[in-house]
Design a protein around this motif. Structure first.
Motif, PDB file in Angstrom:
ATOM      1  N   LYS A 131       0.863  -1.184   0.000  1.00 19.88           N
ATOM      2  CA  LYS A 131       0.000   0.000   0.000  1.00 19.88           C
ATOM      3  C   LYS A 131       0.893   1.226   0.000  1.00 19.88           C
ATOM      4  CE  LYS A 131      -2.205   1.536   3.703  1.00 19.88           C
ATOM      5  NZ  LYS A 131      -3.205   1.693   4.779  1.00 19.88           N
ATOM      6  N   ASP A 170     -11.717   2.591  -5.666  1.00 23.30           N
ATOM      7  CA  ASP A 170     -12.440   1.589  -4.887  1.00 23.30           C
ATOM      8  C   ASP A 170     -12.539   2.081  -3.446  1.00 23.30           C
ATOM      9  OD1 ASP A 170     -13.763  -0.714  -4.296  1.00 23.30           O
ATOM     10  OD2 ASP A 170     -12.058  -2.055  -4.476  1.00 23.30           O
ATOM     11  N   GLU A 171     -13.271   1.334  -2.616  1.00 23.42           N
ATOM     12  CA  GLU A 171     -13.417   1.690  -1.206  1.00 23.42           C
ATOM     13  C   GLU A 171     -13.219   0.443  -0.366  1.00 23.42           C
ATOM     14  OE1 GLU A 171     -16.533   4.076   1.749  1.00 23.42           O
ATOM     15  OE2 GLU A 171     -17.234   3.243  -0.144  1.00 23.42           O
ATOM     16  N   TYR A 172     -12.427   0.570   0.712  1.00 19.09           N
ATOM     17  CA  TYR A 172     -12.187  -0.555   1.609  1.00 19.09           C
ATOM     18  C   TYR A 172     -12.311  -0.068   3.044  1.00 19.09           C
ATOM     19  CZ  TYR A 172      -9.847  -4.449   3.955  1.00 19.09           C
ATOM     20  OH  TYR A 172      -9.558  -5.505   4.779  1.00 19.09           O
ATOM     21  N   LYS A 173     -13.298  -0.608   3.757  1.00 21.80           N
ATOM     22  CA  LYS A 173     -13.553  -0.236   5.150  1.00 21.80           C
ATOM     23  C   LYS A 173     -13.658   1.276   5.317  1.00 21.80           C
ATOM     24  CE  LYS A 173     -11.612  -4.356   7.340  1.00 21.80           C
ATOM     25  NZ  LYS A 173     -10.662  -4.903   8.330  1.00 21.80           N
ATOM     26  N   GLN A 177      -9.528   4.275  -2.090  1.00 21.76           N
ATOM     27  CA  GLN A 177      -8.224   3.846  -2.562  1.00 21.76           C
ATOM     28  C   GLN A 177      -8.270   3.636  -4.068  1.00 21.76           C
ATOM     29  OE1 GLN A 177      -7.675   0.234  -0.285  1.00 21.76           O
ATOM     30  NE2 GLN A 177      -8.851  -0.993  -1.695  1.00 21.76           N
ATOM     31  N   GLN A 179      -6.907   1.048  -7.063  1.00 21.02           N
ATOM     32  CA  GLN A 179      -6.333  -0.264  -7.329  1.00 21.02           C
ATOM     33  C   GLN A 179      -5.839  -0.323  -8.764  1.00 21.02           C
ATOM     34  OE1 GLN A 179      -8.956  -3.469  -6.277  1.00 21.02           O
ATOM     35  NE2 GLN A 179      -9.141  -2.833  -4.149  1.00 21.02           N
TER      36      GLN A 179
END
Length: 413
Positions: A131, A170-173, A177, A179
């Protein structure tokens, strides 16, 4: 050799350490009468041995005779001679395109492909992926490189590198972000190993104060026709029932009508007294009407939407036995003897032995609360004390914290 017919989806200049090459990604699947290779394949054209093709753009129809080779587990098509490549025309097709962002990347961009330039502020190695926190013109964003992308990189990306990025939002928690699909989606455009730049992006440090909305008082009985509406009621609570993460009461309003009042733990965190209301306490509540197993409920979403119409005297619980973490947030009364005074600058801390001397807890008294009784800062070891305060926990140690000196009664040794 094999013959491939298809159209170009993307055309990207290769990295600087591979001059004279262009990478062309072909489209998977079929399009009309044109047979297209059934996997994502890279077509590498050696421009040193081939004339320029200025009309070669995404959407161009091509016909090629190529050798198939495997590179790091991915198929590539190697073009050997100029005569093996033919531009047959351009077609209208859905091409994945992106343009450099002209503002902050937000949730409104989810699913879009974006491009931007920035500097790698921080690099995290997380198992099989990396990351990168990249600072760009409008803020800071996480860029995710999965193992398949890392395997395609010609050189590692390091903190301080200036990079050009193209990827899908995208979205994470809850975190936005970007990708990447392949190693060519991130390119170093500055010297690697430069001094890490300090991020200029600052997240807001102040939360917007919640503003209670004016809701007209509901008239008559609440029915299923009111489901999902925000209403206001004045009434009286009774029959408290503890839940796993909250509490509920019977709420009597408007000439004897009843509804369940549901208060979740996130709300109780800011108004602890709502957890232990005596029967008959009068409240004004703004909340959403919901239904659970055929029973209507009134559910406020914020502590500001529950107003006490009576002055409630908080009744402290007398302790029997030893306190545990389950007592956090409760108002308790303890009596015992104090030891081991410690000056904290803004307050004083003792060890209070209670429960017949078999249990102990930290007694924390802030100077601002006991300024009218400074003798509480000079209690001697073994002195008896009775204190009413809130149970808190700090670094695994339970504490009792009285609000002021009126909640502390001191006896002899």
């Amino acid at each position: 050799m094999v013959k491939i017919k298809g159209y170009l989806v993307d055309l990207v200049e290769s990295p600087a350490n591979y001059p004279g090459h262009i990478t062309i990604t072909s489209k998977s699947g079929e399009r009309g009468e044109i047979t297209v290779w059934n996997k994502d394949i890279k077509l590498i054209k050696n421009t040193a041995s081939m004339p320029d093709t200025p009309n070669l753009v995404p959407g161009s129809e091509v016909e090629v005779d190529v050798f198939v080779q495997d590179y790091k587990g991915k198929l590539q098509l190697m073009l050997q001679r100029p005569s093996d490549f033919m531009l047959t025309g351009n077609v209208e097709t859905e091409i994945k395109t992106s343009k450099e962002v002209d503002g902050e990347i937000t949730k409104a961009d989810l699913g879009k492909t974006v491009s931007f330039k920035g500097v790698v502020n921080t690099k995290f190695v997380l198992g099989g992926l990396e990351k990168l926190v990249v600072d760009y013109n409008y803020g800071s964003i996480d860029v995710i490189l999965f193992k398949s992308v890392l395997d395609e990189l010609e050189q590692p990306i390091n903190e301080g590198d200036n990079v050009s990025v193209t990827g899908k939002v995208d979205e994470y928690k809850g975190t936005i972000q970007v990708q990447l699909d392949s190693g060519i989606d991130i390119q170093i455009i500055g010297n690697s190993g430069v001094v890490k730049k300090k991020s200029t992006y600052k997240k807001p440090t102040t939360k917007k104060k919640y503003e209670k909305k004016d809701v007209p008082m509901h008239q008559g009985a609440v029915t299923t026709a009111d489901k999902d509406k925000i209403i206001a009621l004045k009434g009286t609570v009774s029959n408290k029932k503890e839940l796993g993460n909250g509490v509920k009461y019977d709420f009597t309003y408007n000439d004897g009508n009843k509804i369940t009042l549901l208060l979740w733990g996130s709300l109780l965190k800011y108004k602890q007294q709502l957890k232990d209301l005596p029967d008959g306490t009068n409240l004004e509540v703004n909340g959403k009407v919901e239904e659970y197993k055929g029973e209507l409920e009134l559910v406020p979403n914020h502590s500001a939407n529950v107003t006490l119409l009576d002055k409630i005297d908080i009744i402290a619980k007398e302790v029997s036995g030893e306190l545990t973490s389950a007592n956090k947030g409760q108002i308790m009364t303890l009596e015992g003897r104090v030891y081991n005074k410690k000056d904290l600058g803004k307050g004083v801390k003792y060890i209070l032995k209670y429960n017949g001397g078999n249990s102990e807890i930290a007694l924390l008294m802030w100077k601002s609360g006991i300024k009218n009784n400074p003798s509480l800062e000079k209690l001697s070891d073994g002195q008896w004390i009775k204190v009413t305060g809130k149970i808190e926990e700090y670094k695994g140690t339970l504490e009792i914290i009285p609000k002021n000196d009126k909640n502390v009664e001191v006896g002899g040794n």
